[in-house]
Design a protein around this motif. Structure first.
Motif, PDB file in Angstrom:
ATOM      1  N   PRO A 160       0.910   6.365   4.994  1.00 35.46           N
ATOM      2  CA  PRO A 160       1.617   6.680   3.755  1.00 35.46           C
ATOM      3  C   PRO A 160       3.002   6.042   3.765  1.00 35.46           C
ATOM      4  CG  PRO A 160       0.767   8.670   4.800  1.00 35.46           C
ATOM      5  CD  PRO A 160       0.594   7.557   5.772  1.00 35.46           C
ATOM      6  N   PRO A 161       3.570   5.803   2.587  1.00 37.85           N
ATOM      7  CA  PRO A 161       4.905   5.201   2.551  1.00 37.85           C
ATOM      8  C   PRO A 161       5.959   6.151   3.123  1.00 37.85           C
ATOM      9  CG  PRO A 161       4.259   5.955   0.376  1.00 37.85           C
ATOM     10  CD  PRO A 161       3.057   6.104   1.256  1.00 37.85           C
ATOM     11  N   SER A 162       6.999   5.580   3.696  1.00 41.62           N
ATOM     12  CA  SER A 162       8.069   6.389   4.280  1.00 41.62           C
ATOM     13  C   SER A 162       8.879   7.109   3.219  1.00 41.62           C
ATOM     14  CB  SER A 162       9.008   5.521   5.112  1.00 41.62           C
ATOM     15  OG  SER A 162       8.295   4.916   6.147  1.00 41.62           O
ATOM     16  N   LYS A 183       4.093  -2.404   4.544  1.00 36.25           N
ATOM     17  CA  LYS A 183       3.211  -2.781   5.647  1.00 36.25           C
ATOM     18  C   LYS A 183       3.983  -2.745   6.957  1.00 36.25           C
ATOM     19  CE  LYS A 183       0.229  -5.555   2.765  1.00 36.25           C
ATOM     20  NZ  LYS A 183      -0.204  -6.876   2.387  1.00 36.25           N
ATOM     21  N   PRO A 184       3.289  -2.413   8.079  1.00 31.74           N
ATOM     22  CA  PRO A 184       3.978  -2.351   9.366  1.00 31.74           C
ATOM     23  C   PRO A 184       4.182  -3.740   9.966  1.00 31.74           C
ATOM     24  CG  PRO A 184       1.677  -1.785   9.638  1.00 31.74           C
ATOM     25  CD  PRO A 184       1.901  -1.980   8.167  1.00 31.74           C
ATOM     26  N   ARG A 213      -3.403  10.736  -2.399  1.00 32.85           N
ATOM     27  CA  ARG A 213      -3.623   9.302  -2.595  1.00 32.85           C
ATOM     28  C   ARG A 213      -3.605   8.559  -1.274  1.00 32.85           C
ATOM     29  NH1 ARG A 213       0.916   6.981  -6.192  1.00 32.85           N
ATOM     30  NH2 ARG A 213       0.285   5.083  -5.136  1.00 32.85           N
ATOM     31  N   HIS A 214      -2.830   9.071  -0.312  1.00 33.28           N
ATOM     32  CA  HIS A 214      -2.596   8.340   0.928  1.00 33.28           C
ATOM     33  C   HIS A 214      -3.240   8.960   2.156  1.00 33.28           C
ATOM     34  CE1 HIS A 214       0.230   5.692  -1.046  1.00 33.28           C
ATOM     35  NE2 HIS A 214       0.707   6.759  -1.664  1.00 33.28           N
ATOM     36  N   CYS A 215      -3.612  10.221   2.105  1.00 34.31           N
ATOM     37  CA  CYS A 215      -4.200  10.890   3.261  1.00 34.31           C
ATOM     38  C   CYS A 215      -5.018  12.091   2.793  1.00 34.31           C
ATOM     39  CB  CYS A 215      -3.119  11.326   4.252  1.00 34.31           C
ATOM     40  SG  CYS A 215      -1.719  12.165   3.520  1.00 34.31           S
ATOM     41  N   THR A 216      -5.734  12.694   3.700  1.00 37.34           N
ATOM     42  CA  THR A 216      -6.509  13.888   3.395  1.00 37.34           C
ATOM     43  C   THR A 216      -5.665  15.110   3.750  1.00 37.34           C
ATOM     44  OG1 THR A 216      -8.541  12.704   3.933  1.00 37.34           O
ATOM     45  CG2 THR A 216      -8.668  15.103   3.866  1.00 37.34           C
ATOM     46  N   VAL A 217      -5.379  15.940   2.754  1.00 35.44           N
ATOM     47  CA  VAL A 217      -4.577  17.141   2.978  1.00 35.44           C
ATOM     48  C   VAL A 217      -5.505  18.230   3.511  1.00 35.44           C
ATOM     49  CG1 VAL A 217      -3.129  18.902   1.899  1.00 35.44           C
ATOM     50  CG2 VAL A 217      -2.953  16.513   1.156  1.00 35.44           C
TER      51      VAL A 217
END
Length: 148
Positions: free
Chosen positions: A62-64, A89-90, A21-25
Motif C-alpha cells: 500500500p502507499p505510504s 514503487k520500491p 483496494r490495497h490489502c485484505t482487511v
C-alpha cells in the motif's frame, strides 16, 4: 498496520474502503489509546498484503501516504519498504528521477497539470468521478436525511 489520519472525524467506512483496494482487511480499524485512555489520532488495522505477480518480491505494498478528499494520512507497518513518492514503487526515491512523473497516470514526461487522462478517485481508484461523488463513499447523516 497503523493508520495516522489528522482528521479525527474521518469516516471509518471510507478508510476501510480505501485499505481494501490495497490489502485484505482481516480486522476492522480500532483507535489507538495512550496510557490515559486518550486517542492519539492513529488507528490499528489488521491486514494481509495482497500478492502482485509483477512486483519484484510478489507483494503489493500500500502507499505510504494517501488522501481521501481533503483529508490526508500515512500508513505504517512492519517490513514496509521505502516507496517512491512519485510512482509508489520500491527500490528508489523521488529524488532519483531526472524526468517529470505524472501523479495521475504514473507515466514519465509530464505533470498531472498537463495530463490528458482523468485523475482516478482517491477512494476507489476508478476513473470518471472524484471522492466527493464516489458511489462507494459512506453516506453522512445529512445525505441520508435529505428528502429526495
Amino acid at each position: 498496520m497503523t493508520v495516522h489520519v489528522y482528521n479525527q472525524h474521518i469516516n471509518i467506512q471510507d478508510l476501510t474502503t480505501f485499505l481494501r483496494r490495497h490489502c485484505t482487511v482481516t480486522k476492522e480499524p480500532s483507535r489507538n489509546l495512550d496510557s490515559d485512555g486518550i486517542w492519539d489520532g492513529k488507528w490499528t488495522v489488521m491486514v494481509k498484503l495482497k500478492e502482485d505477480p509483477v512486483a519484484p518480491d510478489g507483494i503489493h505494498y500500500p502507499p505510504s501516504s494517501f488522501s481521501l478528499g481533503s483529508d490526508s494520512g500515512y500508513l505504517y507497518y512492519h517490513g514496509k519498504p521505502k516507496l517512491c513518492n512519485k510512482c509508489s514503487k520500491p527500490g528508489h526515491t523521488a529524488k532519483d528521477y531526472t524526468v517529470q512523473v505524472c501523479k495521475n497516470c504514473k507515466r514519465e514526461g509530464h505533470t498531472a497539470r498537463a495530463c490528458k487522462e482523468e485523475a482516478p478517485c482517491n477512494l476507489c481508484g476508478a476513473v470518471g468521478h472524484r471522492f466527493k461523488d464516489c458511489p462507494q463513499r459512506a453516506k453522512s447523516y445529512a445525505q441520508v436525511a435529505k428528502p429526495p
